[in-house]
Design an enzyme around this catalytic site. Structure first.
Site, PDB file in Angstrom:
ATOM      1  N   ASP A  31      67.465  56.931  81.980  1.00  0.00           N
ATOM      2  CA  ASP A  31      67.775  56.905  80.549  1.00  0.00           C
ATOM      3  C   ASP A  31      69.086  56.144  80.374  1.00  0.00           C
ATOM      4  O   ASP A  31      70.011  56.314  81.178  1.00  0.00           O
ATOM      5  CB  ASP A  31      67.930  58.352  80.027  1.00  0.00           C
ATOM      6  CG  ASP A  31      67.807  58.452  78.520  1.00  0.00           C
ATOM      7  OD1 ASP A  31      66.912  59.163  78.050  1.00  0.00           O
ATOM      8  OD2 ASP A  31      68.628  57.814  77.799  1.00  0.00           O
ATOM      9  N   ASN A  32      69.174  55.330  79.316  1.00  0.00           N
ATOM     10  CA  ASN A  32      70.426  54.589  79.104  1.00  0.00           C
ATOM     11  C   ASN A  32      71.405  55.348  78.216  1.00  0.00           C
ATOM     12  O   ASN A  32      72.498  54.864  77.931  1.00  0.00           O
ATOM     13  CB  ASN A  32      70.159  53.182  78.546  1.00  0.00           C
ATOM     14  CG  ASN A  32      69.498  53.211  77.181  1.00  0.00           C
ATOM     15  OD1 ASN A  32      69.367  54.274  76.560  1.00  0.00           O
ATOM     16  ND2 ASN A  32      69.085  52.044  76.703  1.00  0.00           N
ATOM     17  N   THR A  35      70.405  56.868  72.825  1.00  0.00           N
ATOM     18  CA  THR A  35      70.080  57.946  71.877  1.00  0.00           C
ATOM     19  C   THR A  35      69.891  59.284  72.595  1.00  0.00           C
ATOM     20  O   THR A  35      69.876  60.325  71.942  1.00  0.00           O
ATOM     21  CB  THR A  35      68.803  57.617  71.059  1.00  0.00           C
ATOM     22  OG1 THR A  35      67.735  57.358  71.974  1.00  0.00           O
ATOM     23  CG2 THR A  35      69.004  56.407  70.169  1.00  0.00           C
ATOM     24  N   ASP A  51      69.115  50.955  82.232  1.00  0.00           N
ATOM     25  CA  ASP A  51      68.309  50.419  81.149  1.00  0.00           C
ATOM     26  C   ASP A  51      66.974  49.910  81.680  1.00  0.00           C
ATOM     27  O   ASP A  51      66.926  49.128  82.643  1.00  0.00           O
ATOM     28  CB  ASP A  51      69.063  49.283  80.450  1.00  0.00           C
ATOM     29  CG  ASP A  51      68.493  48.991  79.083  1.00  0.00           C
ATOM     30  OD1 ASP A  51      69.236  49.134  78.097  1.00  0.00           O
ATOM     31  OD2 ASP A  51      67.300  48.619  78.991  1.00  0.00           O
ATOM     32  N   ALA A  75      62.175  54.628  73.636  1.00  0.00           N
ATOM     33  CA  ALA A  75      61.964  53.645  72.563  1.00  0.00           C
ATOM     34  C   ALA A  75      62.805  54.043  71.359  1.00  0.00           C
ATOM     35  O   ALA A  75      63.122  55.222  71.186  1.00  0.00           O
ATOM     36  CB  ALA A  75      60.491  53.599  72.167  1.00  0.00           C
ATOM     37  N   PHE A  76      63.169  53.044  70.556  1.00  0.00           N
ATOM     38  CA  PHE A  76      63.763  53.378  69.260  1.00  0.00           C
ATOM     39  C   PHE A  76      62.631  53.837  68.352  1.00  0.00           C
ATOM     40  O   PHE A  76      61.508  53.319  68.432  1.00  0.00           O
ATOM     41  CB  PHE A  76      64.454  52.145  68.666  1.00  0.00           C
ATOM     42  CG  PHE A  76      65.727  51.759  69.383  1.00  0.00           C
ATOM     43  CD1 PHE A  76      66.600  52.733  69.850  1.00  0.00           C
ATOM     44  CD2 PHE A  76      66.055  50.423  69.570  1.00  0.00           C
ATOM     45  CE1 PHE A  76      67.779  52.384  70.509  1.00  0.00           C
ATOM     46  CE2 PHE A  76      67.232  50.057  70.225  1.00  0.00           C
ATOM     47  CZ  PHE A  76      68.092  51.041  70.696  1.00  0.00           C
ATOM     48  N   TYR A 141      58.390  49.521  63.654  1.00  0.00           N
ATOM     49  CA  TYR A 141      58.318  50.561  64.690  1.00  0.00           C
ATOM     50  C   TYR A 141      56.869  50.763  65.131  1.00  0.00           C
ATOM     51  O   TYR A 141      56.549  50.683  66.325  1.00  0.00           O
ATOM     52  CB  TYR A 141      58.924  51.877  64.165  1.00  0.00           C
ATOM     53  CG  TYR A 141      58.562  53.051  65.022  1.00  0.00           C
ATOM     54  CD1 TYR A 141      59.004  53.139  66.339  1.00  0.00           C
ATOM     55  CD2 TYR A 141      57.756  54.085  64.533  1.00  0.00           C
ATOM     56  CE1 TYR A 141      58.646  54.210  67.148  1.00  0.00           C
ATOM     57  CE2 TYR A 141      57.397  55.157  65.321  1.00  0.00           C
ATOM     58  CZ  TYR A 141      57.848  55.214  66.638  1.00  0.00           C
ATOM     59  OH  TYR A 141      57.485  56.274  67.420  1.00  0.00           O
ATOM     60  N   ASP A 285      56.299  55.738  53.144  1.00  0.00           N
ATOM     61  CA  ASP A 285      55.673  56.998  53.537  1.00  0.00           C
ATOM     62  C   ASP A 285      54.211  57.050  53.110  1.00  0.00           C
ATOM     63  O   ASP A 285      53.914  57.029  51.915  1.00  0.00           O
ATOM     64  CB  ASP A 285      56.387  58.184  52.862  1.00  0.00           C
ATOM     65  CG  ASP A 285      57.563  58.698  53.665  1.00  0.00           C
ATOM     66  OD1 ASP A 285      57.636  58.404  54.867  1.00  0.00           O
ATOM     67  OD2 ASP A 285      58.400  59.424  53.073  1.00  0.00           O
TER      68      ASP A 285
HETATM   69  N1  UFG Z   1      60.935  64.237  53.999  1.00  0.00           N
HETATM   70  C1  UFG Z   1      61.479  64.765  52.853  1.00  0.00           C
HETATM   71  N2  UFG Z   1      62.817  64.997  52.845  1.00  0.00           N
HETATM   72  C2  UFG Z   1      63.627  64.727  53.891  1.00  0.00           C
HETATM   73  C3  UFG Z   1      63.059  64.181  55.071  1.00  0.00           C
HETATM   74  C4  UFG Z   1      61.695  63.948  55.095  1.00  0.00           C
HETATM   75  O1  UFG Z   1      60.789  65.015  51.864  1.00  0.00           O
HETATM   76  O2  UFG Z   1      64.841  64.953  53.787  1.00  0.00           O
HETATM   77  C5  UFG Z   1      59.479  64.015  54.031  1.00  0.00           C
HETATM   78  C6  UFG Z   1      59.111  62.581  54.356  1.00  0.00           C
HETATM   79  O3  UFG Z   1      59.094  61.820  53.183  1.00  0.00           O
HETATM   80  C7  UFG Z   1      57.725  62.774  54.995  1.00  0.00           C
HETATM   81  C8  UFG Z   1      57.821  64.141  55.675  1.00  0.00           C
HETATM   82  O4  UFG Z   1      58.940  64.792  55.091  1.00  0.00           O
HETATM   83  O5  UFG Z   1      56.761  62.853  54.000  1.00  0.00           O
HETATM   84  C9  UFG Z   1      58.053  64.044  57.164  1.00  0.00           C
HETATM   85  O6  UFG Z   1      59.120  63.121  57.399  1.00  0.00           O
HETATM   86  P1  UFG Z   1      59.759  62.866  58.827  1.00  0.00           P
HETATM   87  O7  UFG Z   1      60.818  61.846  58.664  1.00  0.00           O
HETATM   88  O8  UFG Z   1      60.110  64.160  59.473  1.00  0.00           O
HETATM   89  O9  UFG Z   1      58.540  62.272  59.669  1.00  0.00           O
HETATM   90  P2  UFG Z   1      57.626  60.992  59.372  1.00  0.00           P
HETATM   91  O10 UFG Z   1      56.266  61.525  59.019  1.00  0.00           O
HETATM   92  O11 UFG Z   1      58.212  60.025  58.462  1.00  0.00           O
HETATM   93  O12 UFG Z   1      57.680  60.268  60.784  1.00  0.00           O
HETATM   94  C10 UFG Z   1      57.115  60.794  61.935  1.00  0.00           C
HETATM   95  C11 UFG Z   1      57.938  60.350  63.138  1.00  0.00           C
HETATM   96  C12 UFG Z   1      57.900  58.858  63.278  1.00  0.00           C
HETATM   97  C13 UFG Z   1      56.498  58.398  63.311  1.00  0.00           C
HETATM   98  C14 UFG Z   1      55.745  58.900  62.117  1.00  0.00           C
HETATM   99  C15 UFG Z   1      54.304  58.555  62.200  1.00  0.00           C
HETATM  100  O13 UFG Z   1      59.253  60.779  62.986  1.00  0.00           O
HETATM  101  O14 UFG Z   1      58.534  58.495  64.476  1.00  0.00           O
HETATM  102  O15 UFG Z   1      55.826  60.310  62.043  1.00  0.00           O
HETATM  103  O16 UFG Z   1      53.917  58.122  60.960  1.00  0.00           O
HETATM  104  F1  UFG Z   1      56.454  57.054  63.292  1.00  0.00           F
END
Ligand code: UFG
Length: 330
Positions: A31-32, A35, A51, A75-76, A141, A285
Site C-alpha cells: 500500500d502506498n 489514502t 506504489d 484505486a481512487f 471512476y 447520482d
Molecule cells: N447522500 C446524501 N447525503 C450525504 C451523502 C450521500 O443524501 O451527505 C446520498 C447520495 O446522494 C446517494 C446515497 O446517499 O444517493 C449514497 O451515497 P454514497 O456517497 O454513500 O455512495 P454512492 O452510492 O454515491 O457511491 C457508492 C460508492 C462509489 C461507487 C458507487 C457505485 O461509494 O465508490 O457507490 O455507484 F462508485
C-alpha cells in the site's frame, strides 16, 4: 505461499486482510498509504509501503515473497473528484492495473481477485442489475474500473491469468470489535456522514434530493456489510484455486434502502434524533442502484448475512471508539 493484498491499508482492503489472517492465510500487504492507514493493517500481515505503478516496488514484493494469488483494492474511488480530475483516476487506477498485470506475468502469478464497482453500469435500465446489463459509466471512476476489467480479460487470456471481478454496490460497517473501520479524508459516504451527527461533528445530515422517482423521493442504494464482502473475496480466491475460469459477480444484499430510510435506521441504532435537511441533488447520482447477486450466490455459494441495522451498528461501534478515525490525518 502468501496472498498479496494491494491496498490492504484501505477501508475495504484492511477488512479483507483481517478475514484472510483469521482464516489462517499468510498475508502480504502492499500500500502506498496515500489514502490508506498504516494502523489499519493487521499486525500479522507483512507490510510493504510502495506504489503499485512502480515495477521496482512490485518486483521487490514478488521476489521476496512467495505469492500465490493477488487481491487488488488499490484505486481512487471518489466519483465527484473523478469528474474534476479524470486523468488522476486513469493514471492511478488504469496505470495500476497495467503495472500489476505486467508484474504478475513477469513473476508467473496467475490468480487475481479485483475490487470493481456498480459504477460500471451508470444509470441502470432496470433494477435489480445483472452482470450482463449494459455498462455505460457516468463518471471517470466507473469508466476506469470498466477499463481495468477489460484489461484483465485481454491480458488474462494472453498471459494465462485467471481473475474474478467483484462489482460492489454500497459498502458499510466495520469489524465487530470496532478496532478498524471506515476513515476517508474527505468523507463523502452516507453512513459515516450520518454518524457524524450523533458524534457531534456535524449539526445535521443533508439529504441530496427528495424528487427522485422512488418511494420517498430520495435515492435508493443496496448496502452491504464489509465483512460479508470479505467473505465473497475469500470464496473468489477458493474458486480460482479450484481452477475456476474468469468471472464477474455483483455483490449486494438485493434490497434497496432510501436515504430517508438510512437516516431513520441510524436514529434507531444510535438513539439520537439525527436532524436531516433536504438539499438539491448531487450531480451524477442514479435514482436507484440495487444488485442482483444471484451469480455470486450460485457460483461462489455466497450469502450476505448482515442487515441494515447491523451494518450501521457496527459502523457506530467503530466511530464511537475512534471519533477522529485513525487520527493520522487532519
Ligand atoms: N447522500 C446524501 N447525503 C450525504 C451523502 C450521500 O443524501 O451527505 C446520498 C447520495 O446522494 C446517494 C446515497 O446517499 O444517493 C449514497 O451515497 P454514497 O456517497 O454513500 O455512495 P454512492 O452510492 O454515491 O457511491 C457508492 C460508492 C462509489 C461507487 C458507487 C457505485 O461509494 O465508490 O457507490 O455507484 F462508485
Amino acid at each position: 505461499m502468501s496472498i498479496l493484498v494491494i491496498g490492504g491499508a484501505g477501508y475495504i482492503g484492511s477488512h479483507n486482510v483481517h478475514a484472510l489472517v483469521e482464516r489462517g492465510e499468510d498475508v502480504v500487504v502492499l500500500d502506498n498509504l496515500v489514502t490508506g492507514h498504516r494502523q489499519a493493517v493487521h499486525p500479522n500481515a507483512r507490510f510493504y509501503e510502495g506504489d503499485l505503478r512502480s515495477a521496482a516496488d512490485l518486483d521487490r514484493v514478488f521476489s521476496e515473497q512467495q505469492i500465490e494469488a493477488v487481491m487488488h483494492f488499490a484505486a481512487f474511488s471518489l466519483v465527484g473528484e473523478s469528474v474534476v480530475q479524470p486523468l488522476k483516476y486513469f493514471n492511478n487506477n488504469v496505470g495500476g492495473m497495467q503495472s500489476l498485470l505486467e508484474g504478475m506475468a513477469r513473476h508467473h502469478v496467475d490468480r487475481l481477485v479485483f475490487s470493481s464497482t456498480a459504477a460500471v453500469y451508470g444509470e441502470p435500465e432496470r433494477v435489480p442489475i445483472s452482470e450482463d446489463d449494459p455498462k455505460n459509466p457516468t463518471n471517470p471512476y466507473g469508466e476506469s474500473k470498466l477499463i481495468m476489467e477489460r484489461m484483465m480479460r485481454w491480458a488474462g487470456e494472453a498471459c494465462g491469468i485467471r481473475w474474478v471481478s467483484l462489482r460492489y454496490f454500497n459498502v458499510g460497517g466495520a469489524l465487530a470489535d470496532g478496532h478498524i473501520g471506515e476513515d476517508h479524508h474527505p468523507e463523502s459516504h452516507l453512513i459515516p456522514l450520518i454518524l457524524q451527527v450523533p458524534l457531534g461533528r456535524r449539526s445535521h445530515i443533508s439529504i441530496f434530493g427528495d424528487d427522485y422517482p422512488t418511494r420517498d423521493g430520495s435515492c435508493i442504494r443496496d448496502y452491504l456489510h464489509v465483512m460479508d464482502l470479505a467473505d465473497a473475496h475469500i470464496r473468489a480466491l477458493d474458486y480460482l484455486k479450484d481452477g475456476g475460469s474468469p468471472l464477474v459477480c455483483n455483490l449486494g444484499n438485493g434490497q434497496g434502502f432510501s436515504v430517508f430510510e438510512m437516516v431513520e435506521a441510524a436514529r434507531k441504532v444510535t438513539g439520537h434524533p439525527v436532524p436531516a435537511k433536504v438539499e438539491g441533488r448531487r450531480a451524477g447520482d442514479p435514482a436507484q442502484l440495487v444488485a442482483s447477486s444471484d451469480r455470486a450466490r450460485t457460483v461462489l455459494g455466497w450469502q450476505p448475512e448482515a442487515g441494515i441495522e447491523e451494518i450501521i451498528a457496527s459502523a457506530w461501534n467503530w466511530h464511537v471508539q475512534h471519533p477522529q478515525g485513525f487520527g493520522d490525518r487532519s
